[in-house]
Enzyme design. Sequence first.
Site, PDB file in Angstrom:
ATOM      1  CD  GLU A  57     -38.677  -0.994 -24.770  1.00  0.00           C
ATOM      2  OE1 GLU A  57     -39.027  -2.015 -25.380  1.00  0.00           O
ATOM      3  OE2 GLU A  57     -39.339  -0.511 -23.814  1.00  0.00           O
ATOM      4  CD1 TRP A 178     -45.221 -16.286  15.069  1.00  0.00           C
ATOM      5  CD2 TRP A 178     -46.159 -16.653  13.096  1.00  0.00           C
ATOM      6  NE1 TRP A 178     -46.047 -15.224  14.815  1.00  0.00           N
ATOM      7  CE2 TRP A 178     -46.649 -15.426  13.608  1.00  0.00           C
ATOM      8  CE3 TRP A 178     -46.621 -17.078  11.861  1.00  0.00           C
ATOM      9  CZ2 TRP A 178     -47.579 -14.637  12.928  1.00  0.00           C
ATOM     10  CZ3 TRP A 178     -47.542 -16.289  11.190  1.00  0.00           C
ATOM     11  CH2 TRP A 178     -48.002 -15.096  11.716  1.00  0.00           C
ATOM     12  CB  THR A 204     -57.955 -18.994   5.432  1.00  0.00           C
ATOM     13  OG1 THR A 204     -57.393 -20.231   4.974  1.00  0.00           O
ATOM     14  CG2 THR A 204     -56.853 -18.109   5.963  1.00  0.00           C
ATOM     15  N   GLY A 300     -56.134 -22.643   3.386  1.00  0.00           N
ATOM     16  CA  GLY A 300     -56.115 -23.858   4.175  1.00  0.00           C
ATOM     17  C   GLY A 300     -56.020 -25.093   3.302  1.00  0.00           C
TER      18      GLY A 300
END
Length: 385
Positions: A57, A178, A204, A300
């Site tokens: 605002e 990938w 991980t 994971g």
Amino acid sequence: MTKPVEDDARWMRHALALAETSLTITAPNPRVGCVIIRDDEVLGQGATQQAGGPHAEVMALRDARAKGHDVRGAVVYVTLEPCSHHGRTPPCVDALVESQVARVVIALCDPNPLVGGKGINRLREAGIAVTIGLCAQEALAMNAGFVSRMTRGLPWVWMKSGVSLDGHTALPGGESQWITGPLARADGHHWRARSCVVLTGIGTIRSDNPRLNVREVETPRQPIRAVIDARFEIDEHANLFDGNKVWLFVCRIDEAKAERLARRNVDVVVMPSTTAGVDLPSVLRWLAAHEINEVHVEAGARLSGAMLEAGCIDELLVYMAPLLLGKGRGMAEMQAIARLDAAERFEFIEALPVGTDMRLRLRHAGHWAELTQAVDRIAQRHLAH
């Protein structure tokens, strides 16, 4: 000054688009957009800045003044109720009252107990007309984490996965780079950037040694990285220890190791334990208490499954690649269920092509209903006035 409903909706969507420009900067504050209109002309507009900076605002009023516009009698569209308390900045509602606007259209009532309708009441006491609830669902989606923290005492948590068509995140040996394409990976970094915390597990860290930072998209700030590591086994030379803040959630402490890591901006937090390890709901409550709105989980199958089974996941962010892997590692390790009607249910909210892949977003229906009901209850208290 009554505007047609379609014009109100158009300008509120404009305010929502302004709020979206502040996705990565406002935490722990909500993302808010504001536009000031008279005779279908934009007098001023703005979005909330970083914590301690001006709110939407104030930004819109400054913009109007800079352009030489008098906002008296104008209509203000704002995606969240103007604040009415002194926090890091003065109350926005006072600035609107002093500007003598005629009407304020608000998408969402503020769930913060320090506001909770007080801004609306202050506007009405000043003779300013107030409309509540326009585009409320869209405004809620913009600030699910803030609303969740204020109403549930929990951040909003999404779990990101890249999977093949047959639901695998990696080959049996662990190879995953990938499965998805470069555009999907960049999009995933966008979701990292908008979160407050990127959370993973020790598995991980061991297998991938990731940095977990934002690299594929520009961001004005990096989210905090966090690791679930019940036995405090993390390698002190892990890649994510790069000098930026890291939180480690453990069940047991090695004071000397914790002290060494503290010198590298790592906080080791001892949490309650369960038979499976760290008590995950306790971690989320701790994060909420430390003003964390949104958590991005990249983990994971073991931690992902544990978080799903503990009811800790509010949203799924799945990038599905047009590949069939046959055998591979699944997205989440979970206990078998005896009946289909016992399955955890999510609802699709988006299916969007991203490069060669498909981005799927799903919400936990029950958790979303909690948020919706909470903001509806707040709004209903003020709609009758």
